[in-house]
Design an enzyme around this catalytic site. Sequence first.
Site, mmCIF file in Angstrom:
data_model
loop_
_atom_site.group_PDB
_atom_site.id
_atom_site.type_symbol
_atom_site.label_atom_id
_atom_site.label_comp_id
_atom_site.label_asym_id
_atom_site.label_seq_id
_atom_site.Cartn_x
_atom_site.Cartn_y
_atom_site.Cartn_z
ATOM 1 N N ASP A 17 9.407 -2.153 -8.296
ATOM 2 C CA ASP A 17 10.518 -3.105 -8.417
ATOM 3 C C ASP A 17 10.935 -3.663 -7.061
ATOM 4 O OD1 ASP A 17 10.639 -2.617 -11.177
ATOM 5 O OD2 ASP A 17 11.915 -0.874 -10.875
ATOM 6 N N GLY A 18 10.834 -2.841 -6.013
ATOM 7 C CA GLY A 18 11.217 -3.285 -4.676
ATOM 8 C C GLY A 18 10.288 -4.381 -4.178
ATOM 9 N N ASN A 25 9.185 -6.547 3.791
ATOM 10 C CA ASN A 25 9.554 -7.974 3.883
ATOM 11 C C ASN A 25 8.432 -8.897 4.366
ATOM 12 O OD1 ASN A 25 12.100 -7.534 2.859
ATOM 13 N ND2 ASN A 25 12.925 -7.031 4.871
ATOM 14 N N THR A 78 0.245 -5.877 2.478
ATOM 15 C CA THR A 78 1.395 -6.015 3.379
ATOM 16 C C THR A 78 1.337 -4.968 4.497
ATOM 17 O OG1 THR A 78 2.792 -4.600 2.032
ATOM 18 C CG2 THR A 78 2.868 -6.954 1.570
ATOM 19 N N THR A 111 9.582 3.238 -10.278
ATOM 20 C CA THR A 111 10.304 3.023 -11.542
ATOM 21 C C THR A 111 9.603 1.951 -12.382
ATOM 22 O OG1 THR A 111 12.340 3.408 -10.274
ATOM 23 C CG2 THR A 111 12.592 2.638 -12.525
ATOM 24 N N PRO A 155 0.818 -1.224 0.000
ATOM 25 C CA PRO A 155 0.000 0.000 0.000
ATOM 26 C C PRO A 155 0.848 1.268 0.000
ATOM 27 C CG PRO A 155 0.004 -1.002 2.191
ATOM 28 C CD PRO A 155 0.815 -1.901 1.303
ATOM 29 N N GLU A 163 17.629 -1.711 -3.764
ATOM 30 C CA GLU A 163 18.001 -1.929 -2.353
ATOM 31 C C GLU A 163 19.497 -1.696 -2.215
ATOM 32 O OE1 GLU A 163 16.341 -3.066 0.550
ATOM 33 O OE2 GLU A 163 14.575 -2.506 -0.610
#
Length: 458
Positions: free
Chosen positions: A127-128, A103, A99, A171, A68, A419
């Site tokens: 992308d993360g 993680n 989430t 991105t 979110p 990261e």
Amino acid sequence: MSQKLTEAYPYAFTVSYVERARQHRWRCSDVTFHCSEWALCQQWVQTIREQLTALTSRPKHLLVYINPYGGKQQGKCIYEQKVAPLFACASISTDVIVTEHANHARDHLKTEAELKKYDGVVCVGGDGMFSEIVHGLVSRTQRDNGVDQNSPEEKLVPCTLRIGIIPAGSTDCICYATVGINDPVTSALHVIVGDSQPMDVCSVHHNNTFLRYSVSLLGYGFYGDVLADSERKRWMGPARYDFSGFKKFLTHHHYEGAVSFLPATDTLGTPRDKTRCRAGYVILYAYNLLCKYEVGWGVVRGKFLAINAASMSCACPRSPKGLSPAAHLADGTTDLILVRKCSRFNFLRHLLRHTSKDDQFDMTFVEVHRVRRFRFTPRHCQNDSELDLRENGKQLFSQICRDHPACSSAYSSWNCDGEILPHAAIEVGVHCQLIKLFARGIEEQPLFEDLANPPCAL
Ligand SMILES: Nc1ncnc2c1ncn2[C@@H]1O[C@H](COP(=O)(O)OP(=O)(O)OP(=O)(O)O)[C@@H](O)[C@H]1O
Ligand SMILES: CCCCCCCCCCCCC/C=C/[C@@H](O)[C@H](CO)NC(=O)CCCCC
Ligand SMILES: [Ca+2]
């Protein structure tokens, strides 16, 4: 339909299908068929349902993770308004997890998720977030198969579940480079029709310890510094990269070290090719055969503004052709781009070429190699004791050094798919086609679209 016709054909059914629109966009359209008899109508509906059920590549049950907080914080809204209705229309059932912390998705996939229940995993984010899903799935697959991720030479076991990306990040280069556009509806339709696109994954190690996986960019120097700076400005949203990019361009730090690499010297093409990775591009992958033609490791030492490894083009709206325009999604190689120390003006010319048709590699201070493995050793940590010094509490010195122009040859950080890595000295290996996406690669725009691309029912 006129009333007269409705009376003559009182029974009807509607078929939803995919229609291609501009710039790789897909849209869902409907066509309604009218019948004179109920039995005929039923026969059509049943036959179409049977034909659709026979398409085994289409997912029926999906596990969906929504970040979110990615991009402009629209992930939940994008999924609920644009994607969930399409999945429902295609009779796809879903378990959705929004989430609660970073993680969350990775750890759920790694340890808890009942993967046997699903035909795929969908990631709503950038992308993360995609990287979290990859880490969860790849680690789970290795653990289930007794493979040790810490060994850099280990052959990893490919993941069976496909991953769908609904772009909702900053991105979104993995979505852009595999579909051709960042558009949630287009991506949802690629999931529904059951597309499959294999993708390479790089494993990153430090001293025989696994650090992370990378599917897009591993960047030291400029892109590492931009990321480190932009992480402190997350509140700016996607604009943080422009701000930090400009700042780091002005800072113009260079970093000294040695890059050694194992070139892929076979018929897989080169990073300077004019051809692009497009849908339908098939790699006749025969690693043992190709290995025979590998030459030995090469080494390049020097002062670099940027060291980038692009396992795929890394095309994104900021740079529509990407960091390495000719890189392939699933060929088992990464394009290693070395940008040596040069003037600010020349570096700007190089950067600007990422946004135009000009070749960003055609510059004396840039070299590019297509490789299967590489290592980087920064100048100031060429033995282990120096490394330990750095890692055991010398970060403060390193930070002061990094921020001080006179020390510009000290350490940068590695940007690994967005990261920051905790080590500068790394070893990287490419794992050919380790994962699969619900995508098909960027399609060539056909001359006669209707003839070349018949519509596809949902
Ligand atoms: N609930 C959450 N709260 C905070 N952070 C989260 C949460 N869920 C995921 N994250 C983390 O947020 C980070 C950024 O997410 P994401 O990749 O979706 O967006 P982005 O960084 O804006 O986009 P991009 O990666 O494309 O630049 C990810 O690294 C992910 O681990
Ligand atoms: C002065 C004009 C300069 C124009 C320069 C344009 C060059 C753009 C190249 C963009 C390459 C993006 C590579 C993708 C990296 C992602 O894994 C990562 C996570 O999302 N994004 C960034 O690190 C974000 C990195 C953003 C860097 C700007
Ligand atoms: Ca590749």
